[in-house]
Scaffold this active site. Structure first.
Site, PDB file in Angstrom:
ATOM      1  N   SER A  89       8.110  -2.480  10.106  1.00 46.39           N
ATOM      2  CA  SER A  89       7.740  -3.873   9.895  1.00 46.39           C
ATOM      3  C   SER A  89       8.812  -4.758  10.515  1.00 46.39           C
ATOM      4  O   SER A  89       9.976  -4.366  10.603  1.00 46.39           O
ATOM      5  CB  SER A  89       7.644  -4.136   8.388  1.00 46.39           C
TER       6      SER A  89
ATOM      7  N   LYS B  22       9.602  -0.329   5.453  1.00 44.88           N
ATOM      8  CA  LYS B  22       8.232   0.047   5.777  1.00 44.88           C
ATOM      9  C   LYS B  22       8.102   1.136   6.840  1.00 44.88           C
ATOM     10  O   LYS B  22       8.866   1.177   7.794  1.00 44.88           O
ATOM     11  CB  LYS B  22       7.437  -1.187   6.253  1.00 44.88           C
TER      12      LYS B  22
ATOM     13  N   HIS C 283     -15.871   9.829  -6.093  1.00 41.95           N
ATOM     14  CA  HIS C 283     -15.654   8.431  -6.507  1.00 41.95           C
ATOM     15  C   HIS C 283     -14.172   8.051  -6.440  1.00 41.95           C
ATOM     16  O   HIS C 283     -13.733   7.168  -7.160  1.00 41.95           O
ATOM     17  CB  HIS C 283     -16.168   8.171  -7.931  1.00 41.95           C
TER      18      HIS C 283
ATOM     19  N   GLU D 254      -4.807   3.264  11.177  1.00 47.98           N
ATOM     20  CA  GLU D 254      -5.498   1.998  10.889  1.00 47.98           C
ATOM     21  C   GLU D 254      -6.256   1.495  12.112  1.00 47.98           C
ATOM     22  O   GLU D 254      -7.382   0.992  12.007  1.00 47.98           O
ATOM     23  CB  GLU D 254      -4.498   0.931  10.448  1.00 47.98           C
TER      24      GLU D 254
END
Ligand code: ARG
Length: 457
Positions: free
Chosen positions: A277, A283, A156, A290
């Site tokens: 970024s 970043k 979980h 992704e």
């Protein structure tokens, strides 16, 4: 361009309808397999005396030249052709005249395309299997270094029990072995030759289908010619295997993304597999993972498209089936792209064991072991479970962790606690004690590594 089938028609095909009908823009990638199939067919036609041996030789030699010219770029695909089969045949006829026109004896584009696509998929599946091996290699490379790196195991997405990083990575290793088996299995069923099924009913010529099947490396022939030209279940099976590969890659990607976040910081991705970024200078984004996660949807879509194309089609060939190619090609391209960047991303990532350990220490993930401690001192598990629950609640209320409670505090809950409790609930002990087969203990993890190495060899 004139059509091979124009004899029956009074008018030419409308040019937009012609574009709509054409598949050469995507089936041109099967030119090699198309020529391979034609060479086998011409050889058989001559062996059976259906065409002249001299003609067959000329056809085979010229097909070889066409292939060489396509490979070298001396010949380029004519996108005005209807499909790759028409293009190759037209080119052959351009070069050989009437002799070229003999190739299509005892054959139809229906069995021709069914052969081409099987040969093409067989080759591509082989490449994808090799890429999956490289991924397994990368997983093993990491796992071997982290057999004793403790991290929290989750259920979980809540900290559950301590495991090792190797154990966690090896779980993915097992999944990819099954993916490889699924692909091999699909290829096995796909590897039968439809050549000689012709349009649907077979042919009046005395052909030898076994001969062409053998020449093309098939394990046998499609036993029913209608089935041979009208099913694409092998595409469905392969797509399903590819969708499963993507599902596994996507879960793995999701974890890589989580692990690389500041909230986890279990790993550091190599600079070569991350991006910055355009506005936020700090970043370092896990774009590759992704995108792999994002591309999974495409492959699922390709599987759905294929199933939907086939649903409700009457036997035998229908032009709808031309839609099989873009779906399966897209899936292949996507899986190949993902498997090009994913393995080196895994191999080059750096685990951060201190952070994993720190996370493992804070979530009461040794609570099961504390209960087991009492069980070993003679208490029934359910009673022990309840007492440990009360101890955890006490810790939370007092900003404590199990390792830091004093023996006096433990004894307020249960007099059976002794000094050895600390040793028994240390995370190292918790991991080492999980000696059951497949578990996180060292010997078991080493067995899993050996299994994967054996699988690869
Ligand atoms: N381009 C076609 C396809 O991909 C080849 C088979 C055409 N057969 C036919 N009877 N029109 O399916």
């Amino acid at each position: 361009m004139g059509k091979m089938w124009e004899g029956r028609f009074a008018k030419a095909l409308d040019s937009q309808a012609d574009d709509f009908n054409s598949s050469i823009h995507f089936d041109c990638r099967m030119f090699r397999q198309d020529i391979q199939g034609s060479v086998a067919h011409a050889t058989m036609l001559a062996a059976k005396g259906i065409i002249d041996a001299g003609d067959a030789q000329a056809i085979i030699a010229e097909l070889g030249h066409i292939l060489a010219d396509l490979d070298s770029g001396a010949l380029s695909i004519d996108f005005a052709a209807e499909d790759i089969h028409m293009f190759v045949e037209a080119e052959l006829t351009k070069r050989l005249g009437d002799v070229g026109k003999k190739l299509h004896t005892a054959r139809s584009r229906n069995d021709q395309v069914a052969v081409d696509i099987r040969l093409y998929l067989r080759d591509e599946a082989e490449g994808i299997l090799q890429q999956l091996q490289t991924l397994l290699d990368a997983i093993l490379f990491q796992a071997k270094q982290h057999k004793q790196t403790i991290m929290p195991g989750y259920t979980h997405l809540q900290r559950a029990q301590p495991i090792t990083f190797a154990h966690h990575l090896l779980a993915y290793g097992m999944m990819f072995t099954r993916d490889m088996d699924r692909i091999k299995d699909a290829v096995k069923r796909m590897n039968v030759s439809p050549l000689g099924s012709c349009a649907l009913a077979g042919t009046t010529y005395d052909t030898d289908r076994e001969m062409t099947a053998k020449a093309l490396g098939f394990d046998g022939i499609a036993l029913n010619s209608i089935d041979g030209v009208s099913d694409r279940d092998f595409c469905v099976e392969l797509l399903s295997a590819f969708a499963t590969v993507m599902m596994h890659l996507s879960r793995f990607s999701e974890e890589v993304i989580l692990w690389a976040s500041w909230e986890f910081k279990f790993i550091e991705l190599d600079d070569s597999y991350t991006t910055g970024s355009s506005i936020m200078p700090q970043k370092k984004n896990p774009d590759i993972a992704e995108l792999v996660r994002g591309k999974t949807g495409r492959v699922y879509g390709d599987l759905m498209a294929m199933l939907t194309v086939l649903k409700g089609l009457p036997l035998a060939y229908n032009k709808d089936m031309q839609e099989d190619k873009e779906a399966i090609f897209d899936a292949i391209d996507t899986v190949k792209q993902c498997l090009t960047v994913f393995p080196p991303m895994i191999r080059s990532m750096k685990a951060l064991p201190e952070n994993m350990m720190q996370a493992a220490q804070k979530g009461f993930i040794n609570a099961t072991d504390l209960a087991d401690y009492l069980v070993k001192k003679g208490m029934p598990f359910r009673t022990a479970y309840k007492i440990v629950g009360q101890i955890v609640a006490y810790c939370i209320a007092n900003h404590q962790v199990l390792e830091q409670l004093s023996l006096e505090e433990y004894r307020q809950f249960e007099p059976r606690f002794e000094q050895d409790v600390y040793e028994q609930i240390s995370l190292q002990t918790c991991v080492e004690k999980r000696i059951s087969a497949g578990g996180t203990g060292l010997a078991s993890v080493e067995k899993q590594i050996a299994y994967l190495e054996q699988f690869l060899s």
